[in-house]
Design a protein around this motif. Structure first.
Motif, PDB file in Angstrom:
ATOM      1  N   ARG A   1      -0.432   7.793   6.934  1.00  0.00           N
ATOM      2  CA  ARG A   1       0.283   8.409   5.807  1.00  0.00           C
ATOM      3  C   ARG A   1      -0.668   8.642   4.643  1.00  0.00           C
ATOM      4  NH1 ARG A   1       4.244   5.854   2.907  1.00  0.00           N
ATOM      5  NH2 ARG A   1       3.962   3.800   3.857  1.00  0.00           N
ATOM      6  N   GLY A   2      -1.530   7.682   4.394  1.00  0.00           N
ATOM      7  CA  GLY A   2      -2.515   7.851   3.327  1.00  0.00           C
ATOM      8  C   GLY A   2      -3.491   8.976   3.615  1.00  0.00           C
TER       9      GLY A   2
ATOM     10  N   GLU B   1       5.943   3.455  -4.981  1.00  0.00           N
ATOM     11  CA  GLU B   1       5.031   2.855  -4.011  1.00  0.00           C
ATOM     12  C   GLU B   1       3.738   3.654  -3.926  1.00  0.00           C
ATOM     13  OE1 GLU B   1       6.047   1.145   0.155  1.00  0.00           O
ATOM     14  OE2 GLU B   1       5.190   3.141   0.532  1.00  0.00           O
TER      15      GLU B   1
ATOM     16  N   ILE C   1       0.086   3.883  -1.633  1.00  0.00           N
ATOM     17  CA  ILE C   1      -0.715   3.459  -0.492  1.00  0.00           C
ATOM     18  C   ILE C   1      -2.097   3.096  -1.021  1.00  0.00           C
ATOM     19  CG2 ILE C   1      -1.768   4.167   1.686  1.00  0.00           C
ATOM     20  CD1 ILE C   1       0.674   5.976   2.103  1.00  0.00           C
ATOM     21  N   ASP C   2      -2.570   1.923  -0.637  1.00  0.00           N
ATOM     22  CA  ASP C   2      -3.754   1.336  -1.257  1.00  0.00           C
ATOM     23  C   ASP C   2      -4.997   1.540  -0.397  1.00  0.00           C
ATOM     24  OD1 ASP C   2      -5.567  -0.178  -2.655  1.00  0.00           O
ATOM     25  OD2 ASP C   2      -4.630  -2.111  -2.201  1.00  0.00           O
TER      26      ASP C   2
ATOM     27  N   THR D   1       0.803   3.291   8.006  1.00  0.00           N
ATOM     28  CA  THR D   1       0.477   3.409   6.581  1.00  0.00           C
ATOM     29  C   THR D   1      -0.862   4.093   6.389  1.00  0.00           C
ATOM     30  OG1 THR D   1       1.714   1.361   6.153  1.00  0.00           O
ATOM     31  CG2 THR D   1       0.230   2.111   4.425  1.00  0.00           C
TER      32      THR D   1
ATOM     33  N   LEU E   1      -1.411   7.997  -3.575  1.00  0.00           N
ATOM     34  CA  LEU E   1      -2.494   7.376  -2.811  1.00  0.00           C
ATOM     35  C   LEU E   1      -3.546   6.871  -3.792  1.00  0.00           C
ATOM     36  CD1 LEU E   1      -3.951   6.753  -0.116  1.00  0.00           C
ATOM     37  CD2 LEU E   1      -4.968   9.042  -0.261  1.00  0.00           C
TER      38      LEU E   1
ATOM     39  N   MET F   1      -3.918  -3.400   6.994  1.00  0.00           N
ATOM     40  CA  MET F   1      -3.110  -2.177   6.931  1.00  0.00           C
ATOM     41  C   MET F   1      -2.789  -1.685   8.341  1.00  0.00           C
ATOM     42  SD  MET F   1      -3.928   1.476   5.012  1.00  0.00           S
ATOM     43  CE  MET F   1      -3.548   0.894   3.357  1.00  0.00           C
TER      44      MET F   1
ATOM     45  N   THR G   1       0.203  -1.631   0.637  1.00  0.00           N
ATOM     46  CA  THR G   1       0.920  -0.876  -0.396  1.00  0.00           C
ATOM     47  C   THR G   1       1.035  -1.675  -1.685  1.00  0.00           C
ATOM     48  OG1 THR G   1       3.095  -1.665   0.337  1.00  0.00           O
ATOM     49  CG2 THR G   1       2.275   0.391   1.313  1.00  0.00           C
TER      50      THR G   1
END
Length: 427
Positions: free
Chosen positions: A413-414, A42, A44-45, A410, A386, A406, A34
């Protein structure tokens, strides 16, 4: 006005317009999978700084190693006063890269610089000048590497003339070459090289084992091995550009291992040093040692802070089995994308290896690229928090490059955000 908006106003007045950014939010901190911006939002990466922060943006072992090195010394220039960490990184590269032969390495600053030096070494060692690259390939933004790169906009437009003696061969691209098998696709490329250039004139073949910016194109099995075999038989240096694929990204330390090829030279960067600038060329000792003393180098190449970060990154990859993590992440992403593709005919293909996965979007019922829908879905992802990237010669490919640290929660969620973005745009 938000803090990011204030920073963006400052940027507009200070930073050259030619430097682009994917999002207009400005980062305050990042860790794991993140990113948090200066307004507390925030993200998500799914980008990892374009496959750079594989061990995370602030990996504990990397942070500790960098802190310790900064306190000792920040720079001496290895060409002036050498130090142990440069040697240690070269030892690690020689050990980790495929090939049972004796190797040497040299360190540089960026992927483009590594590719440029690999070409220099190949030309010097062979006494030949021609370099063969492939359709859809990307190798950098220096003058020589722009010539090696296929895509014109934005990388080459208006920046010529380019370095000479660069020749482009057809790539194995199943979706767009009628599903040619690897050996047939390789024969097509080799015929072109032989008839239009001449094997005796070719110093090197430069190829990404999985093309990155070109669209995460995975060549058909047998394509790379056939090219490598031809190169070996004709005294041509086979250079694997593993800048985006290297260091566990594809589920092995290097993507070349998937086809059991042993490149003569391998270029590395991106994931090597946990976010610090470092690159390398590693290869057969007789090639690497052919260049006269002083013929390779650079003021910052193998900077001691970057070397400390690289050693800590490699230790982190080993300790946490990040090659295995890449395979797990890739399995989760591929399963979710396959379900998405079943609902949306715009997705022509799900492809990739490990945690280097992509989907290519087309006009339904055709293979005509669909960059408009791709851009719209990308914007929808950004609006929902995202961080995604697009790529491809035609701008119609989503690429997914999450940090290898990751966690599944997470990651999912992305993928939920991505799913919703597709539904929203294609409703």
């Amino acid at each position: 006005m938000s803090n990011s908006e204030k920073l963006h106003a400052r940027r507009s007045a200070a930073v050259a317009r030619g430097i682009g950014s994917t999002i207009t939010s400005y980062v305050e901190r990042a860790s794991g999978g993140t990113i948090t911006d200066v307004d507390g939002r925030e993200w998500i990466d799914f980008a990892a700084g374009i496959a750079v922060t594989s061990v995370g943006n602030a990996a504990p072992m990397v942070v500790a190693a960098v802190r310790e090195q900064v306190e000792r010394f920040t720079h001496t220039c290895f060409m002036v006063a050498p130090y142990e960490s440069y040697v240690a990184v070269c030892e690690q590269l020689n050990e980790l890269t495929p090939g049972s032969f004796e190797k040497r390495s040299a360190l540089f600053n960026s992927g483009a610089e590594a590719v440029e030096n690999a070409v220099k070494i190949a030309r010097y060692a062979t006494g030949r000048s021609a370099v063969v690259v492939f359709d859809h390939g990307y190798h950098g933004r220096t003058n020589l590497t722009m010539a090696l790169t296929a895509k014109v906009m934005p990388y080459k437009q208006g920046f010529g003339p380019f370095a000479p003696e660069i020749y482009r061969a057809p790539m194995s691209y199943a979706l767009r070459d009628g599903g040619l098998d690897g050996k047939t696709a390789a024969s097509r490329a080799i015929d072109m090289i032989s008839s239009q250039i001449g094997a005796a004139n070719v110093a090197a073949i430069v190829i990404e084992p999985i093309q990155g910016e070109g669209g995460f194109i995975v060549p058909a099995p047998g394509f790379l091995s056939a090219l490598a075999e031809w190169a070996r038989a004709n005294g041509v240096v086979f250079i694997a550009d593993e800048i985006q694929t290297g260091f566990c990204r594809t589920g092995d330390w290097f993507a070349s291992e998937h086809e059991r090829i042993e490149p003569d030279l391998i270029t590395t960067a991106k994931g090597i040093a946990g976010g610090l600038p470092l690159a390398g060329v590693t290869g057969r000792a007789e090639l690497m040692d052919s260049v006269h003393v002083g013929g390779l180098g650079g003021t910052y190449g193998g900077n001691p802070i970057a070397c400390a970060a690289a050693l800590a990154s490699i230790d982190t990859m080993r300790a946490h089995n990040l090659a295995g993590a890449a395979r797990r992440i890739g399995s989760v992403i591929t399963d979710r994308l396959s379900l998405l593709a079943a609902r949306h005919p715009e997705i022509a293909e799900v492809r990739g290896r490990g945690a280097m996965i992509a989907v290519e979007l087309v006009e339904p019922g055709t293979i005509n690229p669909n960059p408009t829908v791709t851009a719209a879905i990308n914007r929808a992802c950004h609006e929902a928090g995202l961080l995604t990237l697009t790529c491809g010669t035609y701008g119609n490919v989503f690429r997914f490059l999450p940090p290898l640290v990751m966690d599944d929660e997470t990651l999912n969620r992305g993928l939920d955000i991505l799913d919703s973005a597709f539904a929203r745009v294609l409703a």
